[in-house]
Scaffold this motif. Structure first.
Motif, PDB file in Angstrom:
ATOM      1  N   MET A  81      59.673  36.297  44.222  1.00  0.00           N
ATOM      2  CA  MET A  81      60.006  37.582  44.777  1.00  0.00           C
ATOM      3  C   MET A  81      61.015  38.247  43.851  1.00  0.00           C
ATOM      4  SD  MET A  81      61.357  38.231  48.546  1.00  0.00           S
ATOM      5  CE  MET A  81      62.945  38.958  48.477  1.00  0.00           C
ATOM      6  N   THR A  82      60.791  39.467  43.513  1.00  0.00           N
ATOM      7  CA  THR A  82      61.713  40.165  42.629  1.00  0.00           C
ATOM      8  C   THR A  82      62.416  41.280  43.375  1.00  0.00           C
ATOM      9  OG1 THR A  82      59.875  41.473  41.783  1.00  0.00           O
ATOM     10  CG2 THR A  82      60.496  39.533  40.525  1.00  0.00           C
ATOM     11  N   ASP A  83      61.970  42.502  43.187  1.00  0.00           N
ATOM     12  CA  ASP A  83      62.652  43.643  43.784  1.00  0.00           C
ATOM     13  C   ASP A  83      61.923  44.216  44.993  1.00  0.00           C
ATOM     14  OD1 ASP A  83      64.764  43.619  41.980  1.00  0.00           O
ATOM     15  OD2 ASP A  83      63.577  44.688  40.486  1.00  0.00           O
ATOM     16  N   GLU A  84      61.166  43.416  45.682  1.00  0.00           N
ATOM     17  CA  GLU A  84      60.434  43.958  46.818  1.00  0.00           C
ATOM     18  C   GLU A  84      61.374  44.201  47.996  1.00  0.00           C
ATOM     19  OE1 GLU A  84      57.738  41.317  49.382  1.00  0.00           O
ATOM     20  OE2 GLU A  84      58.332  40.043  47.723  1.00  0.00           O
ATOM     21  N   THR A  85      60.974  45.088  48.861  1.00  0.00           N
ATOM     22  CA  THR A  85      61.765  45.411  50.033  1.00  0.00           C
ATOM     23  C   THR A  85      61.248  44.613  51.209  1.00  0.00           C
ATOM     24  OG1 THR A  85      62.088  47.643  49.191  1.00  0.00           O
ATOM     25  CG2 THR A  85      62.502  47.290  51.523  1.00  0.00           C
ATOM     26  N   LEU A  86      62.169  43.992  51.928  1.00  0.00           N
ATOM     27  CA  LEU A  86      61.816  43.227  53.116  1.00  0.00           C
ATOM     28  C   LEU A  86      62.331  43.939  54.352  1.00  0.00           C
ATOM     29  CD1 LEU A  86      62.748  39.586  52.041  1.00  0.00           C
ATOM     30  CD2 LEU A  86      60.493  40.641  52.063  1.00  0.00           C
ATOM     31  N   ALA A  87      61.673  43.686  55.465  1.00  0.00           N
ATOM     32  CA  ALA A  87      62.108  44.205  56.750  1.00  0.00           C
ATOM     33  C   ALA A  87      62.056  43.080  57.769  1.00  0.00           C
ATOM     34  CB  ALA A  87      61.203  45.352  57.196  1.00  0.00           C
ATOM     35  N   VAL A  88      62.928  43.174  58.756  1.00  0.00           N
ATOM     36  CA  VAL A  88      62.915  42.188  59.830  1.00  0.00           C
ATOM     37  C   VAL A  88      61.529  42.179  60.468  1.00  0.00           C
ATOM     38  CG1 VAL A  88      63.874  41.605  62.094  1.00  0.00           C
ATOM     39  CG2 VAL A  88      65.389  42.334  60.247  1.00  0.00           C
ATOM     40  N   GLY A  89      60.984  40.997  60.637  1.00  0.00           N
ATOM     41  CA  GLY A  89      59.661  40.836  61.224  1.00  0.00           C
ATOM     42  C   GLY A  89      58.565  40.613  60.199  1.00  0.00           C
ATOM     43  N   ASP A  90      58.841  40.894  58.926  1.00  0.00           N
ATOM     44  CA  ASP A  90      57.831  40.660  57.887  1.00  0.00           C
ATOM     45  C   ASP A  90      57.509  39.174  57.772  1.00  0.00           C
ATOM     46  OD1 ASP A  90      57.861  43.343  57.215  1.00  0.00           O
ATOM     47  OD2 ASP A  90      58.895  43.055  55.293  1.00  0.00           O
ATOM     48  N   VAL A  91      56.232  38.853  57.692  1.00  0.00           N
ATOM     49  CA  VAL A  91      55.812  37.486  57.376  1.00  0.00           C
ATOM     50  C   VAL A  91      55.926  37.343  55.871  1.00  0.00           C
ATOM     51  CG1 VAL A  91      53.905  35.840  57.390  1.00  0.00           C
ATOM     52  CG2 VAL A  91      54.270  37.338  59.364  1.00  0.00           C
ATOM     53  N   VAL A  92      56.746  36.399  55.428  1.00  0.00           N
ATOM     54  CA  VAL A  92      56.985  36.238  53.993  1.00  0.00           C
ATOM     55  C   VAL A  92      56.307  35.000  53.412  1.00  0.00           C
ATOM     56  CG1 VAL A  92      59.112  37.571  53.935  1.00  0.00           C
ATOM     57  CG2 VAL A  92      59.210  35.118  54.409  1.00  0.00           C
ATOM     58  N   ALA A  93      55.858  34.101  54.261  1.00  0.00           N
ATOM     59  CA  ALA A  93      55.179  32.900  53.775  1.00  0.00           C
ATOM     60  C   ALA A  93      54.471  32.229  54.936  1.00  0.00           C
ATOM     61  CB  ALA A  93      56.175  31.936  53.141  1.00  0.00           C
ATOM     62  N   SER A  94      53.445  31.481  54.605  1.00  0.00           N
ATOM     63  CA  SER A  94      52.760  30.669  55.611  1.00  0.00           C
ATOM     64  C   SER A  94      52.033  29.552  54.885  1.00  0.00           C
ATOM     65  CB  SER A  94      51.786  31.505  56.442  1.00  0.00           C
ATOM     66  OG  SER A  94      50.772  32.034  55.610  1.00  0.00           O
ATOM     67  N   GLY A  95      51.635  28.568  55.645  1.00  0.00           N
ATOM     68  CA  GLY A  95      50.895  27.478  55.037  1.00  0.00           C
ATOM     69  C   GLY A  95      50.402  26.504  56.079  1.00  0.00           C
ATOM     70  N   VAL A  96      49.404  25.741  55.696  1.00  0.00           N
ATOM     71  CA  VAL A  96      48.890  24.649  56.515  1.00  0.00           C
ATOM     72  C   VAL A  96      49.034  23.395  55.668  1.00  0.00           C
ATOM     73  CG1 VAL A  96      46.897  23.697  57.718  1.00  0.00           C
ATOM     74  CG2 VAL A  96      47.282  26.168  57.719  1.00  0.00           C
ATOM     75  N   LEU A  97      49.857  22.474  56.149  1.00  0.00           N
ATOM     76  CA  LEU A  97      50.211  21.294  55.376  1.00  0.00           C
ATOM     77  C   LEU A  97      49.679  20.041  56.075  1.00  0.00           C
ATOM     78  CD1 LEU A  97      53.508  22.987  55.320  1.00  0.00           C
ATOM     79  CD2 LEU A  97      52.523  22.320  53.145  1.00  0.00           C
ATOM     80  N   PRO A  98      48.786  19.307  55.430  1.00  0.00           N
ATOM     81  CA  PRO A  98      48.249  18.093  56.037  1.00  0.00           C
ATOM     82  C   PRO A  98      49.244  16.935  55.942  1.00  0.00           C
ATOM     83  CG  PRO A  98      47.293  18.402  53.870  1.00  0.00           C
ATOM     84  CD  PRO A  98      48.168  19.602  54.140  1.00  0.00           C
ATOM     85  N   ILE A  99      49.254  16.099  56.969  1.00  0.00           N
ATOM     86  CA  ILE A  99      50.063  14.879  56.974  1.00  0.00           C
ATOM     87  C   ILE A  99      49.132  13.742  57.375  1.00  0.00           C
ATOM     88  CG2 ILE A  99      52.059  13.668  57.937  1.00  0.00           C
ATOM     89  CD1 ILE A  99      53.142  16.442  58.822  1.00  0.00           C
ATOM     90  N   ASP A 100      49.082  12.695  56.553  1.00  0.00           N
ATOM     91  CA  ASP A 100      48.278  11.521  56.899  1.00  0.00           C
ATOM     92  C   ASP A 100      49.149  10.268  56.790  1.00  0.00           C
ATOM     93  OD1 ASP A 100      48.343  10.794  54.177  1.00  0.00           O
ATOM     94  OD2 ASP A 100      46.339  11.574  53.787  1.00  0.00           O
ATOM     95  N   ARG A 101      48.571   9.126  57.115  1.00  0.00           N
ATOM     96  CA  ARG A 101      49.332   7.875  57.113  1.00  0.00           C
ATOM     97  C   ARG A 101      49.841   7.527  55.713  1.00  0.00           C
ATOM     98  NH1 ARG A 101      48.661   4.368  61.881  1.00  0.00           N
ATOM     99  NH2 ARG A 101      48.389   5.886  63.555  1.00  0.00           N
ATOM    100  N   ASP A 102      49.096   7.866  54.684  1.00  0.00           N
ATOM    101  CA  ASP A 102      49.578   7.613  53.319  1.00  0.00           C
ATOM    102  C   ASP A 102      50.862   8.384  53.046  1.00  0.00           C
ATOM    103  OD1 ASP A 102      47.470   5.898  52.803  1.00  0.00           O
ATOM    104  OD2 ASP A 102      46.300   7.395  51.698  1.00  0.00           O
TER     105      ASP A 102
END
Length: 147
Positions: free
Chosen positions: A1-22
């Motif tokens: 992120m450089t000079d972008e403008t943010l506002a309260v409520g903005d989604v800034v990141a998301s992800g789906v992270l798998p977890i297994d026994r390994d």
């Protein structure tokens, strides 16, 4: 992120992270946490748990990764969560940790933002009050808050 403008409520990141026994085995080795509830179903169920659970700190560490990817690890100033629900990990396959990060508070004067995380497994929230304080811009080398 450089000079972008943010506002309260903005989604800034998301992800789906798998977890297994390994992942649990690797985390146990790295952390030194060999509590058998993290690798033995018989022990976990004997103490009243639904089965083997992911380490809380593993879940916490994974949940912040989309924010780290977005802002950079050097701009994470503070991170905290409350563990609200265990994360059972099946013997076969994986469980999915779904994370959404939104701007909860902006402090332009300080050059910081509070990012609020929602972390869910199977539609249920597993971390409460998950908040990451990030610098909006890289800190100068002499800044005492720089890492």
């Amino acid at each position: 992120m450089t000079d972008e403008t943010l506002a309260v409520g903005d989604v800034v990141a998301s992800g789906v992270l798998p977890i297994d026994r390994d992942d649990l085995v690797r985390y146990a080795g790295a952390s030194g946490d060999f509590n058998p509830i993290h690798y033995r179903d018989d022990v976990a169920t004997a103490v009243g748990l639904p089965g083997v659970l992911a380490h809380g700190m593993l879940t916490m560490g994974l949940a912040v990764q989309p924010v780290v990817a977005r802002f950079g690890g050097d701009r994470v100033l503070e991170y905290g969560v409350r563990f609200t629900r265990p994360v059972p990990v099946p013997l076969e396959g994986e469980v999915l940790l779904e994370v959404e990060a939104k701007v909860g508070l902006l402090d332009e004067e300080a050059g910081e933002a509070r990012i609020d995380l929602v972390a869910k497994v199977a539609g249920q929230t597993v971390l409460g009050r998950a908040q990451v304080r990030v610098a909006l811009h890289p800190r100068p080398a002499g800044d005492p808050r720089a890492r």
